[in-house]
Design a protein around this motif. Structure first.
Motif, PDB file in Angstrom:
ATOM      1  N   LEU A  80       0.819  -1.211   0.000  1.00 37.48           N
ATOM      2  CA  LEU A  80       0.000   0.000   0.000  1.00 37.48           C
ATOM      3  C   LEU A  80       0.857   1.267   0.000  1.00 37.48           C
ATOM      4  O   LEU A  80       0.555   2.251  -0.676  1.00 37.48           O
ATOM      5  CB  LEU A  80      -0.937   0.002   1.213  1.00 37.48           C
ATOM      6  N   THR A  81       1.936   1.248   0.768  1.00 35.92           N
ATOM      7  CA  THR A  81       2.813   2.427   0.826  1.00 35.92           C
ATOM      8  C   THR A  81       4.032   2.296  -0.088  1.00 35.92           C
ATOM      9  O   THR A  81       4.591   3.301  -0.525  1.00 35.92           O
ATOM     10  CB  THR A  81       3.299   2.654   2.272  1.00 35.92           C
ATOM     11  N   SER A  82       4.441   1.065  -0.392  1.00 39.22           N
ATOM     12  CA  SER A  82       5.653   0.891  -1.196  1.00 39.22           C
ATOM     13  C   SER A  82       5.443   1.316  -2.647  1.00 39.22           C
ATOM     14  O   SER A  82       6.340   1.895  -3.266  1.00 39.22           O
ATOM     15  CB  SER A  82       6.130  -0.559  -1.144  1.00 39.22           C
ATOM     16  N   VAL A  83       4.263   1.040  -3.201  1.00 37.64           N
ATOM     17  CA  VAL A  83       4.031   1.338  -4.620  1.00 37.64           C
ATOM     18  C   VAL A  83       4.119   2.834  -4.918  1.00 37.64           C
ATOM     19  O   VAL A  83       4.868   3.250  -5.825  1.00 37.64           O
ATOM     20  CB  VAL A  83       2.681   0.752  -5.080  1.00 37.64           C
ATOM     21  N   PRO A  84       3.398   3.717  -4.203  1.00 36.52           N
ATOM     22  CA  PRO A  84       3.553   5.149  -4.501  1.00 36.52           C
ATOM     23  C   PRO A  84       4.953   5.669  -4.202  1.00 36.52           C
ATOM     24  O   PRO A  84       5.463   6.544  -4.927  1.00 36.52           O
ATOM     25  CB  PRO A  84       2.504   5.820  -3.599  1.00 36.52           C
ATOM     26  N   CYS A  85       5.586   5.150  -3.152  1.00 35.26           N
ATOM     27  CA  CYS A  85       6.943   5.603  -2.829  1.00 35.26           C
ATOM     28  C   CYS A  85       7.942   5.134  -3.887  1.00 35.26           C
ATOM     29  O   CYS A  85       8.905   5.841  -4.207  1.00 35.26           O
ATOM     30  CB  CYS A  85       7.356   5.095  -1.451  1.00 35.26           C
ATOM     31  N   GLY A 141       9.920   0.843  -0.642  1.00 38.49           N
ATOM     32  CA  GLY A 141       9.452   1.326  -1.927  1.00 38.49           C
ATOM     33  C   GLY A 141      10.303   2.478  -2.445  1.00 38.49           C
ATOM     34  O   GLY A 141      10.670   2.506  -3.629  1.00 38.49           O
ATOM     35  N   LEU A 142      10.617   3.420  -1.570  1.00 37.63           N
ATOM     36  CA  LEU A 142      11.458   4.554  -1.976  1.00 37.63           C
ATOM     37  C   LEU A 142      12.842   4.073  -2.393  1.00 37.63           C
ATOM     38  O   LEU A 142      13.384   4.512  -3.412  1.00 37.63           O
ATOM     39  CB  LEU A 142      11.568   5.556  -0.828  1.00 37.63           C
ATOM     40  N   LEU A 143      13.421   3.158  -1.605  1.00 33.89           N
ATOM     41  CA  LEU A 143      14.732   2.597  -1.933  1.00 33.89           C
ATOM     42  C   LEU A 143      14.678   1.863  -3.264  1.00 33.89           C
ATOM     43  O   LEU A 143      15.599   1.962  -4.081  1.00 33.89           O
ATOM     44  CB  LEU A 143      15.179   1.646  -0.824  1.00 33.89           C
TER      45      LEU A 143
END
Length: 245
Positions: A80-85, A141-143
């Motif tokens: 849920l948070t990794s995809v947008p990041c 996700g950001l990484l």
């Protein structure tokens, strides 16, 4: 890029894809290590790794789905948070003096992670706390988007360490996690009007073929320990090169 150089690069990518997919990973850190060892321009690392990772993780996802090991309950808070990041990370372009040390650290961390690789079948598992899963997903996700790795190589040991899932379930979740993050990171990369290197389609074919072969061989119980030890050494050498050169 000369034909002998490209041929050797294709063969190396094929081998990396076979080895990584045989132990349940997409192989982004291995592709980045390969490009670093072949002295390819760092600007090509992220888009190349994301495309290759997307293909190999797609193969693994299909295999695990068909085997019935996937758990949506375990995946969703991380994704849920990794995809947008990951999309944001793919959109951003870091200068070489920041990107190279970051990639070097990721490769070294991946090498350490692989050197500690174990295969355990935990019987007592518990769901991860949702706030923790959301935070971990955002960071990975950001990484993933910034460097081109899929994040699964860091997610799977966390899931094992805290007993948030069983081994096969974790492998399935990691494969899908890599798939969605690689897709998001690649979309972010393309959205910033950046291009994919011209040689990527050829490498993609080699990686896809390697992913199919590796997934098949992995199901036949290859000696996983020896494979991951060799991979960890390659990652360590490439990571140190990125940090020092």
């Amino acid at each position: 890029m000369t034909l002998p150089f490209l041929s050797l690069l294709l063969a190396t990518v094929l081998v990396v894809a076979v080895l990584y997919s045989s132990v349940g990973h997409g192989g982004a850190s291995g592709y980045i290590a390969t490009l670093a060892l072949f002295s390819v321009a760092p600007a090509a690392f992220k888009p190349t790794a994301l495309v290759l990772n997307l293909l190999v993780a797609g193969v693994a996802t299909c295999v695990f789905f068909r085997a019935g090991h996937f758990s949506w309950r375990l995946l969703w808070p991380f994704a849920l948070t990794s995809v947008p990041c990951s999309f944001v990370g793919g959109y951003l372009v870091l200068p070489d003096h920041v990107y190279k040390p970051l990639v070097g650290l990721v490769l070294v961390a991946s090498a350490v992670r692989l050197s500690c690789h174990t295969q355990r079948e935990d019987t007592a598992v518990k769901p991860p706390p949702t706030p923790v899963a959301l935070l971990v997903g955002a960071l990975l996700g950001l990484l993933s988007g910034l460097t081109g790795v899929g994040g699964g190589i860091f997610l799977s040991p966390l899931l094992l360490l805290f007993k948030w899932g069983r081994v096969r379930e974790i492998s399935a979740v990691a494969a899908v996690f890599i798939l969605v993050n690689s897709a998001a990171g690649l979309l972010g990369h393309l959205s910033s009007l950046q291009q994919i290197p011209y040689f990527v389609p050829l490498l993609a074919f080699a990686a896809l073929l390697g992913g199919v072969i590796g997934s098949y061989l992995g199901s036949a119980r290859l000696p996983v320990v020896g494979i991951v030890k060799a991979l960890s050494m390659v990652l360590m050498v490439a990571g140190v090169k990125m940090l020092l050169v």
